[in-house]
Every structure is written in structure tokens, then in C-alpha cells.
Design a protein around this motif. Structure first.
Motif, PDB file in Angstrom:
ATOM      1  N   LYS A 224     -18.670 -35.450   8.847  1.00 38.14           N
ATOM      2  CA  LYS A 224     -20.331 -36.110   9.300  1.00 38.14           C
ATOM      3  C   LYS A 224     -20.999 -36.959   9.238  1.00 38.14           C
ATOM      4  CE  LYS A 224     -21.299 -31.763   6.733  1.00 38.14           C
ATOM      5  NZ  LYS A 224     -21.810 -30.888   5.378  1.00 38.14           N
ATOM      6  N   TYR A 228     -22.153 -36.828  14.526  1.00 37.53           N
ATOM      7  CA  TYR A 228     -22.021 -35.724  13.461  1.00 37.53           C
ATOM      8  C   TYR A 228     -23.963 -35.241  13.367  1.00 37.53           C
ATOM      9  CZ  TYR A 228     -23.176 -32.259  10.817  1.00 37.53           C
ATOM     10  OH  TYR A 228     -22.964 -30.744   9.867  1.00 37.53           O
ATOM     11  N   THR A 230     -27.067 -32.897  12.347  1.00 33.09           N
ATOM     12  CA  THR A 230     -27.179 -31.423  11.339  1.00 33.09           C
ATOM     13  C   THR A 230     -26.432 -30.257  12.279  1.00 33.09           C
ATOM     14  OG1 THR A 230     -28.289 -32.461   9.768  1.00 33.09           O
ATOM     15  CG2 THR A 230     -28.211 -29.880   9.647  1.00 33.09           C
ATOM     16  N   THR A 243     -15.522 -28.215   7.692  1.00 31.64           N
ATOM     17  CA  THR A 243     -16.302 -29.494   7.702  1.00 31.64           C
ATOM     18  C   THR A 243     -16.723 -30.086   6.373  1.00 31.64           C
ATOM     19  OG1 THR A 243     -17.429 -27.927   9.485  1.00 31.64           O
ATOM     20  CG2 THR A 243     -18.724 -29.958   8.502  1.00 31.64           C
TER      21      THR A 243
END
Lengths: 259, 278
Positions: A224, A228, A230, A243
Motif C-alpha cells: 500500500k 496504491y 484504496t 495485500t
């Protein structure tokens, strides 16, 4: 439950995964050191059309990453390999900074076109030259097909539109060499004795890194960081194997669960 | 041999029966462009004159978008052709009509020589892009300007004068507007509106201006897709000439089959004059 398999190699994306511009992702250098204590091969894989391997290496070393040149595999290298495999002499529509990666490749009397992000070459006369080569059967090798990129003064056309135009003019399809092409990941592993099922890829691009790797049977970890956003992990099916927050977390997962 | 010749005669007689009007593509059929304006294709000046003498109706149907009609017709006259501006159907005036009707203010990605066709248009604060064959005007910077106009619009409108892949000049094939239209389509994820061949509205306008029905008309062109395919979709018969951008593989095109293939305009006119009224 994670399928247990004997992991033999780890592929790591660079920009957005190990570093963001000139700053390392916090803890990434130490994480890489920890990963090196395990019995796995490591390769760094990146889509770049501008930076030569030497430049990438210098940047990584400035950030204190312990990386060897032979461990880096870029879309430019993939293009070079394809040129050698096909034994063709390319017209190089690439940024001058990328030329060192094509050193030693004959470019006289060209019978192929290699195209990357090179606005300074995308004028009518040069593209027309490329067009005539393609009409004569020269292959069109594309580093990538990005639509546009961001410049200080605003959005600017990437190579994709010009590649699409040449494809239309000549009724041909470009061979795209970078991620997410399956062949790219396999070539990065050249010289390492392993099958895709024994490899894991870590990257910040859900489609290009994780999706591409998983499509040929590798595991993919989405971090993330970098680009990246959401819910990116919902963009591909099957979903990423894992992830996690960042590269150090990915390394810890590998060390604890996959070896 | 005699039987084969008779069969060929019968085939042409059938293909050309009832033709009363001709639509002629210009570049690659009448002449090849190039340095100094270009050169007439051998036999084509006389072929146009013969059509006019025969009483058949004639209209020039071109996607020429690099020059204004005045300049373009002047060039053809200098090459010896009997042609006037009011015999030419070309996309720039059709595009102006659309711009006016829809209140569009174009960013013009066009060649300087065609700008006079757009003299009456308001080009301030553009809300669409008009793209035409620009030759060297297709610099990265100019194409990028058009791209920036399009991405800044909520509903991007891209109007393309034709979508030809390439055309022939004396020193070889040249990229036409089509590849650049496709580039902008891909960059912005949009579909261009094409004015000119092969758009049906364009052929229909040419028919109306000529005053002949589709089924009594034949199109003669060097572009298998734009000229031949476009005309056939409107119920117009079409011949491809083996001049201009013609390539041998065109005769085996996967989607388009011409009603006939001829070496050049002169041969097409020979056949039409021989068989059209039989």
C-alpha cells in the motif's frame, strides 16, 4: 490458508515499492537485508523507458540499497533481449538517457522499431520513417503503452497514443515487452532454476505487478505504498495473494510463512 | 481464350450496367502529390475529359484536408485537369456546417493551407478539436495541445476530416490523419466523429450534389477501405485503381472486395464508356 510451496525467487518492483522518487520506503533497506539471509534469488523488475540500468543502480545505491546490476531487469532490457532474439536492427525511438541499455546493438539500415517514451522523436518525419519500416514488415516493439504522463506543466501524451496510431496505419499489433506481460516476469528469472509457482512478486501496481505475475502462476503481494489507492486490490480476480502495508511487511510475511 | 474473354466481357457488362454517375477520388487516382505540387497519373487528364464529353455525371469526392479547395483545385488545373471548385465534395466545408449547427468552437489541428476554410469559425476558448491531415504540423507539441484541450472538456468532441491511414507522395507513403485521430482517441478514451469518406453522410452529400442515385453511381478510388468499402456501404458500386496507395494485398482484403480492380483511371473510364449503357 496459504498454499505451502518451496519459494525459490522473489521479484521486487522498484518505484513505489522500494522507494518513492529519491526517498526509500521506511525500513526497506533493512527488509532487503533480511530477505537476503534467506535462500531465495532476488530480482528487481521495473517498467522504465527513460532510465538506464546504470542510472537505476546509482539511485538505489544512493539510498543505501544493497543491489547488484545483474539483479535488475527492466522493460528496456526486455526490449533489448527481444531485439537480439529476433536478430533485428532497430530504429530506436527512445529517450537518449535509455540508449546505454542498447549499446552494441546494430542500428544501421533498420528493420525493426523500438518505441518508448520519447516526445523529442514523436514528430511527423520520424514517425513516418517508422511507419514505412513497419509497412515493410518490421516488428513494432513497445516498451509500454501508457496514454499520458504527468509533467510539471500538465499532462502530456505518452507513447501509447503514437503506438496505437502506428498500429492503425499499418494494420499490425505492437509487441509490448514490459509488465504485465507474462513473458517479462519469466525473462527476469532467466538463469534461476525455478518455475513460476516457486516465485513471488511484490509491487504497488495491482494490475501490472500483481495481476501480471499471478496470471502466469506466481504469487503476488500488493503493497500500500507508491501509486496504491484504496480498494486497488479489488481490481483483479483472483485477488492478490496478500495485500500489506509496505515492503518490510511483505518480507516479514515471506520469511515467516513461505520458507 | 475466346471463351475467357467473352466471360470477362460479360462480367464487366454486369458490373457496370446502368452507371450514370461517377465519384472520383482525387489523390492517387488523378495525381500523386509530392514536391512542387505533384504529378498527374498518366492518362488521367484525358480520362476526366472523356467522362465530361460522354455526358456521364461526375463529382470529385476527396478527403483532401491539407489544402483549401481553391488551392487544391488550382493545383489540379495546373496539372491539366478540367475541374472547378463547385465540382468538389471535400470534408472541411462539411465540418464547418457541423460546427455551426452545434455551436462548437474548434481547436484546429490542421495544416496552415486549409485554415481559410475555417475563417468564419470562432476559435477562442475551444470546446472541441478538429483534426485534419497536417503533415509536418503533426509535431508532438501540436498534438499534445489538442490532447490538453480534449482532456480539459467534460464531453470531449473530436472531429476528424477523414480517417485515412496513409497516402502516396512521389517519394513514398505518408501518414494521413487517421493514425493521429486514433492516437487522440486512445489518449482520451473517446471516439472521433469522422467527416469525409468513409462516413455515409459524406457519400450521400456527394450523390445529392451530383444528382444521381446510389445504385446508378460508381466510385473510383485507390483506398480499399475508405473509398471502396465506404461507397459500397451506401449502395454505390466501387472500383479500386492500382495507382496511388494501392498495394497488391488490397485485392485480398479480409473485409472489402471491390466490384472490380483496374490498372488506372484511364482503364476504368475505357470500361465504363464501353459497358455502362449496355
Amino acid at each position: 490458508m496459504a498454499a505451502r510451496r518451496a519459494l525459490k525467487a522473489v521479484l521486487v518492483d522498484l518505484s513505489g515499492t522500494l522507494h518513492i522518487e529519491d526517498a526509500a520506503v521506511p525500513g526497506a533497506q533493512d527488509a532487503l537485508k533480511r530477505l537476503r539471509t534467506a535462500a531465495v534469488a532476488i530480482r528487481f523488475v521495473t517498467n522504465t523507458t527513460k532510465e538506464s540500468k546504470a542510472e537505476l543502480l546509482e539511485r538505489l545505491r544512493k539510498m543505501n540499497f544493497d543491489v547488484a546490476e545483474h539483479e535488475i531487469f527492466t522493460s528496456l532490457t526486455a526490449a533489448r533481449n527481444l531485439v537480439q532474439e529476433k536478430q533485428v536492427r532497430p530504429m530506436l525511438l527512445i529517450d537518449d538517457r535509455a540508449l546505454p541499455d542498447f549499446q552494441g546493438i546494430p542500428v544501421n539500415d533498420p528493420n525493426a522499431v523500438v518505441i518508448g517514451l520519447a516526445p523529442e522523436h514523436f514528430n511527423y518525419q520520424v514517425l513516418n520513417q517508422a511507419f514505412r519500416l513497419l509497412l515493410n514488415g518490421a516488428p513494432l516493439i513497445a516498451i509500454h503503452k501508457a496514454r499520458y504522463y504527468k509533467r510539471k506543466d500538465g499532462l502530456a501524451l505518452g507513447p501509447g497514443p503514437f503506438i496505437t496510431g502506428l498500429e492503425y496505419a499499418t494494420d499490425t499489433k505492437a509487441i509490448v515487452v514490459g509488465k504485465p506481460e507474462g513473458k517479462f516476469f519469466l525473462e527476469a528469472l532467466r538463469g534461476i532454476d525455478c518455475t513460476p509457482e516457486e516465485v513471488i512478486m511484490i509491487g504497488d501496481d495491482c494490475r501490472d505487478d500483481v495481476g501480471g505475475a499471478q496470471s502466469i502462476g506466481m504469487l503476488g503481494i500488493l503493497v500500500k505504498t507508491g501509486k496504491y489507492r484504496t480498494a486497488d486490490e479489488e481490481k483483479i480476480n483472483p485477488a492478490p495473494y496478500l495485500t500489506c502495508e509496505s515492503f518490510p511487511h511483505a518480507v516479514d510475511h515471506i520469511l515467516q510463512h513461505l520458507l | 481464350m475466346a471463351a475467357a474473354a467473352a466471360a470477362a466481357t460479360a462480367a464487366w457488362a454486369q458490373r457496370l450496367a446502368g452507371v450514370r454517375g461517377l465519384l472520383l477520388d482525387v489523390s492517387g487516382v488523378l495525381y500523386d502529390g509530392g514536391d512542387g505540387g505533384g504529378t498527374a497519373i498518366p492518362g488521367s487528364v484525358e480520362a476526366v475529359a472523356r467522362i465530361k464529353r460522354s455526358g456521364l455525371k461526375l463529382r470529385f469526392c476527396t478527403n483532401e484536408s491539407q489544402k483549401s479547395r481553391d488551392k487544391f483545385v488550382g493545383l489540379l488545373q495546373r496539372l491539366g485537369f478540367d475541374i472547378s471548385v463547385n465540382e468538389v465534395t471535400s470534408p472541411a466545408p462539411a465540418a464547418c456546417q457541423i460546427l455551426k449547427e452545434r455551436g462548437l468552437r474548434p481547436y484546429l489541428l490542421v495544416h496552415d493551407d486549409v485554415l481559410p476554410e475555417f475563417d468564419e469559425m470562432d476559435t477562442s476558448n475551444p470546446n472541441c478539436v478538429v483534426i485534419a491531415d497536417s503533415g509536418d504540423g503533426f509535431s508532438y507539441q501540436n498534438v499534445n495541445k489538442a490532447f490538453r484541450v480534449l482532456v480539459s472538456l467534460e464531453n470531449p468532441v473530436l472531429i476528424s476530416l477523414g480517417k485515412g491511414r496513409y497516402y502516396k507522395e512521389s517519394d513514398g507513403l505518408m501518414l494521413d490523419v487517421g493514425p493521429y485521430m486514433k492516437a487522440l482517441e486512445y489518449a482520451c478514451d473517446i471516439q472521433a466523429e469522422v467527416v469525409g469518406k468513409p462516413a455515409p453522410a459524406f457519400f450521400q452529400a456527394a450523390l445529392k450534389e451530383m444528382g444521381v442515385e446510389a445504385h446508378e453511381t460508381i466510385m473510383i478510388g485507390d483506398d480499399i477501405v475508405s473509398d471502396v468499402g465506404g461507397a459500397q456501404r451506401c449502395g454505390i458500386r466501387a472500383l479500386q485503381v492500382r495507382t496511388g496507395k494501392f498495394r497488391p494485398c488490397d485485392e485480398h482484403h479480409p473485409e472489402v472486395k471491390a466490384d472490380g480492380y483496374v490498372n488506372d483511371l484511364a482503364e476504368a473510364v475505357d470500361l465504363i464508356l464501353q459497358y455502362a449503357n449496355k
